[in-house]
Design an enzyme around this catalytic site. Structure first.
Site, mmCIF file in Angstrom:
data_model
loop_
_atom_site.group_PDB
_atom_site.id
_atom_site.type_symbol
_atom_site.label_atom_id
_atom_site.label_comp_id
_atom_site.label_asym_id
_atom_site.label_seq_id
_atom_site.Cartn_x
_atom_site.Cartn_y
_atom_site.Cartn_z
ATOM 1 N NE ARG A 152 -1.961 -1.601 3.369
ATOM 2 C CZ ARG A 152 -2.376 -2.198 4.471
ATOM 3 N NH1 ARG A 152 -3.648 -2.349 4.687
ATOM 4 N NH2 ARG A 152 -1.519 -2.636 5.362
ATOM 5 C CE LYS A 211 4.246 -18.192 12.846
ATOM 6 N NZ LYS A 211 4.991 -17.324 13.763
ATOM 7 C CG ASP A 225 7.534 -23.892 10.303
ATOM 8 O OD1 ASP A 225 8.593 -23.326 10.658
ATOM 9 O OD2 ASP A 225 6.768 -24.432 11.106
ATOM 10 C CG HIS A 226 11.537 -19.175 9.946
ATOM 11 N ND1 HIS A 226 10.500 -18.892 10.783
ATOM 12 C CD2 HIS A 226 12.657 -19.033 10.684
ATOM 13 C CE1 HIS A 226 10.970 -18.596 11.976
ATOM 14 N NE2 HIS A 226 12.286 -18.674 11.952
ATOM 15 C CE LYS A 234 15.276 -21.466 12.732
ATOM 16 N NZ LYS A 234 15.968 -20.195 12.906
ATOM 17 C CD GLU A 262 11.533 -16.453 20.190
ATOM 18 O OE1 GLU A 262 12.008 -15.709 19.329
ATOM 19 O OE2 GLU A 262 10.323 -16.632 20.356
ATOM 20 C CG ASP A 279 4.619 -16.394 17.579
ATOM 21 O OD1 ASP A 279 4.428 -16.033 16.403
ATOM 22 O OD2 ASP A 279 5.651 -16.119 18.227
ATOM 23 C CG HIS A 285 8.499 -22.182 14.401
ATOM 24 N ND1 HIS A 285 8.260 -22.115 13.054
ATOM 25 C CD2 HIS A 285 8.461 -20.888 14.829
ATOM 26 C CE1 HIS A 285 8.088 -20.855 12.684
ATOM 27 N NE2 HIS A 285 8.203 -20.087 13.744
ATOM 28 C CE LYS A 318 7.820 -14.225 21.211
ATOM 29 N NZ LYS A 318 8.687 -14.258 20.034
ATOM 30 C CE LYS A 325 17.374 -16.614 18.464
ATOM 31 N NZ LYS A 325 15.946 -16.854 18.203
HETATM 32 C C1 BG6 Z 1 8.498 -16.548 14.345
HETATM 33 C C2 BG6 Z 1 7.663 -16.045 15.497
HETATM 34 O O1 BG6 Z 1 7.752 -17.430 13.548
HETATM 35 O O2 BG6 Z 1 9.632 -17.232 14.846
HETATM 36 C C3 BG6 Z 1 8.482 -15.151 16.393
HETATM 37 O O3 BG6 Z 1 6.537 -15.330 15.001
HETATM 38 C C4 BG6 Z 1 9.752 -15.849 16.831
HETATM 39 O O4 BG6 Z 1 7.731 -14.750 17.537
HETATM 40 C C5 BG6 Z 1 10.494 -16.422 15.626
HETATM 41 O O5 BG6 Z 1 10.575 -14.901 17.493
HETATM 42 C C6 BG6 Z 1 11.664 -17.288 16.065
HETATM 43 O O6 BG6 Z 1 12.431 -17.621 14.947
HETATM 44 P P1 BG6 Z 1 13.999 -17.909 15.077
HETATM 45 O O7 BG6 Z 1 14.413 -18.304 13.699
HETATM 46 O O8 BG6 Z 1 14.627 -16.648 15.551
HETATM 47 O O9 BG6 Z 1 14.128 -19.019 16.078
#
Ligand code: BG6
Length: 516
Positions: free
Chosen positions: A48, A160, A189-190, A194, A228, A247, A252, A352, A357
């Site tokens: 936008r 997502k 799903d990232h 990895k 995290e 989330d 994940h 969180k 982490k």
């Molecule tokens: C995301 C979440 O999908 O993954 C975030 O929405 C989270 O809240 C993140 O911080 C964590 O990803 P990574 O790759 O940093 O472990």
């Protein structure tokens, strides 16, 4: 790595947003500099914000300068290469629900196809908030963009959150599948991008020695931790509607469970791998309200100090309702009802504002049948063999076992055999988005989530959400609105989560005796 040979046009919806700027475009840039993309590729940003091509290019260059260094595994930024890259980038302003905008978008796509000879290959990337997934895809379809008129392929990546419960995920699937075929849809799903996550499969199925012991006969239990350090920061608006369960767990964490627990696939291809993931997810024991009370802990972080700075508690964070019951921490004792895993609990936790982490999978093996050296240990924490697959940071796989401490007396010390990615391969792994973009461009859906997979994951999570909802209703009726347990920021979560394991005679690995 395989290389994309066919020219293409990638259209990114939400192009001026954070995800595009921080992750997608740097990933594409890096693929280009690694010579993994063909000469003829076009990136067309759509959102936008009122930009022209040049504004968009400036945004990209600024983003690359900042993120290639900080977030992109420290890969260097090169002005000349970046200048060449942005020449392939264009921008189209528009609204996600406006027919006129999509007519203009279609014209632009067609022009760019012709100018850059993309052969009509199109990848649409929805990096937008989920409330516009439906309008965007509907309009793409109305414009006839679901199939390339020039005869190329058309694929669509959906970010997502894919739904917020089973029902909405099914609705979204039904909607998408009216417009596109399943093999055109790439639900991302990232975590699956990895390296270390993919290595779970190689480790398990590329080696002969682990699979025979990967079952209830040898494994006592499994722990999966995705912790995290940061709080929700300025994402309160989104997060308060989601919570850790939506989330992180539904996607994940459940993906990590699937890869750890699945049966060997018959081939390493999209169908075989995903069939096995779905099978094991279907074996996850569904919970009713009583099961949720017994096996799932949720909590919120309270104020604390993180990285030397004060962090407000979740309920004091901007954008969060003062009486919010959204979870920032979840622990779940999951049971998998199949032959391989019967009686082997999977303890999952994510949160969180935790002490550190770290994402890792710990496989805790059974103790030897006869403990010859039992009297040498403290009775609570008898050591076990543990295989730790560290997803991030310090990516590694480590096996701990006991060894005799040198000397005349019999004394036992835990030691480790360690494989570290950094020291074995000496190179940074590619960013998760890089791998996933490359796969989508190559038409390989193995590392994306299939319809049945996302629905079974949502089914199990929705049952937990229902259990929580019931508990809230009951508390409300009793005139005592529910308050979640709190854990101090910079800790390992609430005592209730420790209790979840302790009553089974186990402890989280961060409580492991020194040296293990
Ligand atoms: C995301 C979440 O999908 O993954 C975030 O929405 C989270 O809240 C993140 O911080 C964590 O990803 P990574 O790759 O940093 O472990």
């Amino acid at each position: 790595m395989k290389r994309v040979e066919t020219p293409f046009q990638i259209v990114v919806f939400g192009a001026s947003g954070d995800l595009a700027n921080r992750k997608l475009i740097p990933a594409l840039y890096h693929l280009a500099t690694e010579q993994l993309l063909p000469e003829g590729f076009v990136l067309l940003g759509f959102s936008r914000t009122d930009y022209g091509d040049e504004d968009f290019r400036t945004l990209i260059l600024d983003g690359l300068r900042e993120h290639m260094k900080d977030e992109h595994n420290g890969k260097d930024f090169d002005e000349t290469q970046a200048a060449a890259f942005v020449r392939n980038c264009f921008y189209q302003q528009g609204n996600y629900d406006s027919k006129e905008s999509f007519e203009a978008l279609k014209t632009r796509i067609t022009e760019l196809d012709a100018e850059h000879n993309t052969q009509g290959n199109h990848l649409f990337y929805l990096a937008t908030p989920p409330n516009v997934f439906q309008p965007i895809t509907t309009l793409l379809h109305e414009m006839g963009l679901e199939n390339s008129q020039a005869g190329g392929w058309t694929r669509i990546i959906i970010e997502k959150p894919f739904g917020r419960d089973l029902h909405s995920a099914q609705q979204l699937n039904n909607h998408l599948l009216k417009l596109f075929s399943e093999d055109q849809i790439y639900r991302i799903d990232h975590y699956l991008g990895k390296e270390t996550v993919q290595n779970i499969l190689v480790f398990r199925f590329g080696n002969g020695i682990f699979e025979p012991i990967w079952n209830r006969n040898y494994i006592d239990h499994v722990q999966i931790t995705v912790a995290e350090k940061l709080g929700v920061g300025d994402r309160g608006g989104y997060y308060d509607q989601a919570g850790a369960i939506r989330d992180m767990v539904q996607n994940h964490v459940m993906q990590l469970v699937a890869l750890t627990a699945m049966e060997p696939p018959v081939a390493f291809d999209a169908k075989a791998v995903r069939d096995q993931k779905v099978n094991v997810m279907q074996s996850i024991r569904p919970l009713d309200a009583a099961g949720v009370r017994k096996s799932v802990v949720r909590a919120q972080y309270a104020a604390g100090t993180v990285n030397g700075k004060p962090m407000p508690g979740y309920l004091q964070t901007k954008g969060i309702a003062k009486d919010s019951t959204t979870d920032t921490f979840v622990a779940w004792k999951m049971e998998i009802d199949n032959w391989r895993w019967n009686g082997v609990p999977f303890y999952l936790r994510t949160g969180k504002a935790m002490q550190t982490k770290v994402s890792q999978i710990d496989i805790i093996f059974r103790k030897p049948p006869l403990l010859l050296f039992e009297n040498l240990y403290d009775q609570v924490n008898l050591p076990s063999n543990v295989l730790t697959m560290r997803i991030q940071p310090d990516e590694s796989i480590c096996l701990s076992f006991d060894a005799k401490r040198p000397g005349p007396a019999i004394a036992v010390d835990p030691v480790q055999m360690n494989f570290s990615y950094a020291s074995s391969f000496g190179r940074e792994s590619a960013d998760a988005y890089e791998r996933l973009l490359l796969d989508a461009l190559l038409g390989d859906g193995t590392l994306f989530i299939r319809r049945d997979e996302i629905e079974v994951a949502w089914d199990r999570v929705t049952r937990i959400l229902d259990g929580w909802h019931k508990a809230e209703e009951t508390a409300q009726k009793a005139g005592e609105p529910l308050k979640l347990p709190q854990y101090p920021a910079d800790s390992w979560g609430p005592t209730e989560a420790d209790e979840l394991l302790r009553r089974d005679g186990k402890y989280w690995r961060n409580e492991a005796p020194k040296g293990q």
